[in-house]
Design a protein around this motif. Structure first.
Motif, PDB file in Angstrom:
ATOM      1  N   ARG A 162       0.561   4.370 -14.312  1.00 55.98           N
ATOM      2  CA  ARG A 162       0.146   4.480 -12.690  1.00 55.98           C
ATOM      3  C   ARG A 162      -1.251   4.223 -12.451  1.00 55.98           C
ATOM      4  N   GLU A 183       2.914   5.068  -1.369  1.00 53.97           N
ATOM      5  CA  GLU A 183       1.975   5.795  -2.267  1.00 53.97           C
ATOM      6  C   GLU A 183       2.921   5.522  -3.317  1.00 53.97           C
ATOM      7  N   ASN A 184       4.545   5.749  -3.110  1.00 54.86           N
ATOM      8  CA  ASN A 184       5.215   5.964  -4.160  1.00 54.86           C
ATOM      9  C   ASN A 184       5.913   4.738  -4.456  1.00 54.86           C
ATOM     10  N   ASP A 236       0.486  -0.957   0.319  1.00 53.17           N
ATOM     11  CA  ASP A 236      -0.097  -0.067   0.241  1.00 53.17           C
ATOM     12  C   ASP A 236       0.937   1.511   0.112  1.00 53.17           C
ATOM     13  N   SER A 252       6.264   8.215  -9.089  1.00 50.78           N
ATOM     14  CA  SER A 252       4.714   7.743  -8.850  1.00 50.78           C
ATOM     15  C   SER A 252       4.942   8.484  -7.518  1.00 50.78           C
ATOM     16  N   LYS A 306      -3.184   1.658 -10.816  1.00 52.64           N
ATOM     17  CA  LYS A 306      -3.734   1.233  -9.696  1.00 52.64           C
ATOM     18  C   LYS A 306      -2.361   1.550  -8.533  1.00 52.64           C
ATOM     19  N   LYS A 307      -3.029   1.930  -7.466  1.00 51.59           N
ATOM     20  CA  LYS A 307      -2.047   2.814  -6.544  1.00 51.59           C
ATOM     21  C   LYS A 307      -0.681   1.159  -6.048  1.00 51.59           C
ATOM     22  N   GLU A 308      -0.779   0.130  -6.686  1.00 52.50           N
ATOM     23  CA  GLU A 308       0.035  -0.990  -6.431  1.00 52.50           C
ATOM     24  C   GLU A 308       0.466  -1.547  -7.603  1.00 52.50           C
ATOM     25  N   ASP A 326       1.540   8.567  -6.104  1.00 51.40           N
ATOM     26  CA  ASP A 326       0.092   8.752  -6.213  1.00 51.40           C
ATOM     27  C   ASP A 326      -0.243   8.391  -7.285  1.00 51.40           C
ATOM     28  N   VAL A 327      -1.681   7.754  -7.271  1.00 50.45           N
ATOM     29  CA  VAL A 327      -2.441   7.186  -8.886  1.00 50.45           C
ATOM     30  C   VAL A 327      -2.338   7.859  -9.948  1.00 50.45           C
ATOM     31  N   SER A 356       9.322   1.059  -3.559  1.00 52.71           N
ATOM     32  CA  SER A 356       7.973   1.529  -3.963  1.00 52.71           C
ATOM     33  C   SER A 356       8.666   2.464  -1.710  1.00 52.71           C
TER      34      SER A 356
END
Lengths: 115, 121
Positions: B68, B30-31, B28, B49, B70-72, B51-52, B93
């Protein structure tokens, strides 16, 4: 510009000997500093990090590093190396730990261990 | 444990092909970041990135784009591969302190995937 310098491209030490890998930084304020290790064919693994406080930082696998503001250095040390420590080591720095701060990596030091 | 996976360990492509490198993280974060690693040059940031659907250029974005959705998941795209893009590509990440507050545990320590060694012929 902020930068991180690793002056030694390649170091060879005997198994059981002590190790010191050099890292110098160029930042206006106290940076956030990291040491990563990359074993052959692998990604990077974090060994230790320094943000503030005690200038001697303990990491995993018996490594430690000392932040010296007067010398702009963050050298990595280990008192007795093992053959499994043969890898490439990267020092990295950032201006802060906020939001989108980017890491700047040094060019790496390749460590060879001889029996 | 944080896990960052990359879709391929080794990839061989021809000049002019469109290449997709995929990266997935399960924490989870963010970066997300894409680096390339070349002997004597260390790691150089291509794109990141925070954020999404958000992206920012790194130090060497030319010839690359990212996605990007999706977040993952963070994808690196080589629109038309060239021989000078032969390299090791590393994805990473991290949490974002701006979202989670400051403190040792919420710093932007980056966690890396195993890398994709791309050869462009």
């Amino acid at each position: 510009a902020q930068s991180v310098t690793q002056p030694d491209i390649h170091i060879t030490v005997s198994e059981g000997a002590s190790l010191e890998l050099r890292c110098n930084y160029s930042y206006g304020a106290t940076p956030y500093l990291f040491w990563y290790v990359q074993s052959p064919g692998q990604g990077l693994q974090l060994l230790l990090k320094y943000f503030s406080g005690d200038t001697l930082v303990q990491g995993i696998k018996g490594f430690e590093a000392e932040f010296k503001r007067s010398q702009s250095s963050f050298n990595l040390r280990k008192p007795s190396v093992h053959w499994s420590d043969a890898a490439e080591y990267f020092c990295a720095g950032a201006r802060s730990n906020f939001g989108n701060e980017k890491l700047t990596f040094g060019t790496g030091t390749r460590l060879t261990i001889i029996p | 444990d944080v896990k960052v996976t990359q879709s391929s360990r080794y990839l061989v492509k021809r000049t002019g092909e469109k290449v997709f490198l995929e990266c997935v993280q399960d924490m989870d974060h963010e970066n997300m970041f894409w680096y390339r690693q070349d002997p004597g040059l260390g790691l150089r940031l291509i794109y990141f990135s925070y954020d999404v659907k958000m992206k920012e250029k790194g130090d060497i974005p030319e010839g690359y784009s990212v996605s990007r959705e999706k977040k993952e998941r963070f994808s690196l795209i080589l629109e038309s591969a060239s021989t000078n893009q032969t390299s090791m590509y590393l994805c990473a990440s991290s949490w974002s302190t701006s979202f989670r507050g400051s403190g040792i545990e919420s710093t932007d320590t980056q966690y890396f995937g195993p890398g994709t060694r791309l050869t462009v012929l």
